[in-house]
Design a protein around this motif. Structure first.
Motif, PDB file in Angstrom:
ATOM      1  N   TYR A 155       0.767  -1.213  -0.138  1.00 40.59           N
ATOM      2  CA  TYR A 155       0.152  -0.086  -0.105  1.00 40.59           C
ATOM      3  C   TYR A 155       1.027   1.125  -0.052  1.00 40.59           C
ATOM      4  O   TYR A 155       1.934   1.249   0.275  1.00 40.59           O
ATOM      5  CB  TYR A 155      -0.998  -0.162   1.239  1.00 40.59           C
ATOM      6  N   TRP A 160      -4.067   1.687  -5.118  1.00 38.25           N
ATOM      7  CA  TRP A 160      -5.272   1.548  -4.414  1.00 38.25           C
ATOM      8  C   TRP A 160      -6.116   0.249  -4.772  1.00 38.25           C
ATOM      9  O   TRP A 160      -5.752  -0.199  -5.854  1.00 38.25           O
ATOM     10  CB  TRP A 160      -5.992   2.930  -4.896  1.00 38.25           C
ATOM     11  N   PRO A 165      -5.222   0.341   1.629  1.00 37.68           N
ATOM     12  CA  PRO A 165      -5.756   1.643   1.046  1.00 37.68           C
ATOM     13  C   PRO A 165      -7.271   1.932   1.150  1.00 37.68           C
ATOM     14  O   PRO A 165      -7.694   3.045   1.462  1.00 37.68           O
ATOM     15  CB  PRO A 165      -5.382   1.617  -0.394  1.00 37.68           C
TER      16      PRO A 165
END
Length: 194
Positions: A155, A160, A165
């Protein structure tokens, strides 16, 4: 970002199946929008005198459960194609293979050394373990400078869609963080720590 900040000349080969070109914004890189099997890796290595390869390409656990043969091709066959191109035409300083902790399967604890036996428990972990074994073989048999990095759940900036995230985004939006199950153990890794 780190390679760019160090002044390295970077070439990215990516078919954008798990990413977007937006992730390269602000970085002065050469971008080749192709899969590993479409790209002339040998020609690229010869033409640009590439001395280091960082192999990040992979499928996902979900994809491996849906189409195991496609996952194997993506994670093992395409990896071997990259490694062989580096062996034949790379300048030989370093080949870094970004693997996964999934090659260990379900270890007894979250504190396990990299010498832990490979016991993958999913098609994804199995295909990545196969690539790990080829990396080890090429390092010993061909004396290539191959390094394996195993991490889970990356992350950070430009990443994403995975658990961490998503949790951060939901928390920032003051939304509920939903965790289903409860027996799973995950070891997230911040991208700059990988």
């Amino acid at each position: 970002d780190q390679l760019y900040a160090l002044g390295a000349k970077v070439t990215v080969v990516d078919n954008l199946s798990n990413s977007t070109e937006e992730n390269l914004s602000g970085c002065d890189v050469e971008f080749v929008e192709q899969s590993i099997e479409e790209c002339d890796l040998e020609g690229l290595l010869r033409k640009q005198s590439i001395d280091r390869v960082i192999h990040l390409a992979c499928g996902s656990l979900v994809q491996s459960l849906e189409v195991a043969a496609g996952d194997f091709h993506n994670n093992a066959v395409n990896f071997l194609t990259s490694l062989e191109a580096f062996r034949r035409f790379g300048s030989g300083q370093a080949f870094v293979y970004c693997s996964t902790g999934s090659v260990y399967g379900e270890p007894d604890s979250t504190d396990y050394p990299e010498t832990t036996s490979l016991r993958p428990s999913t098609p994804y972990g199995t295909s990545k373990a196969c690539a790990d074994l080829y990396a080890q073989l090429y390092a010993s048999f061909f004396e290539l400078p191959v390094r394996i990095v195993r991490y889970n759940n990356i992350y950070g900036p430009r990443k994403w869609g995975t658990a961490v995230p998503t949790f951060i985004q939901r928390a920032l939006q003051q939304e509920k963080i939903i965790i289903e199950g409860g027996e799973q153990v995950r070891t997230p890794t911040f991208v700059l720590d990988s």
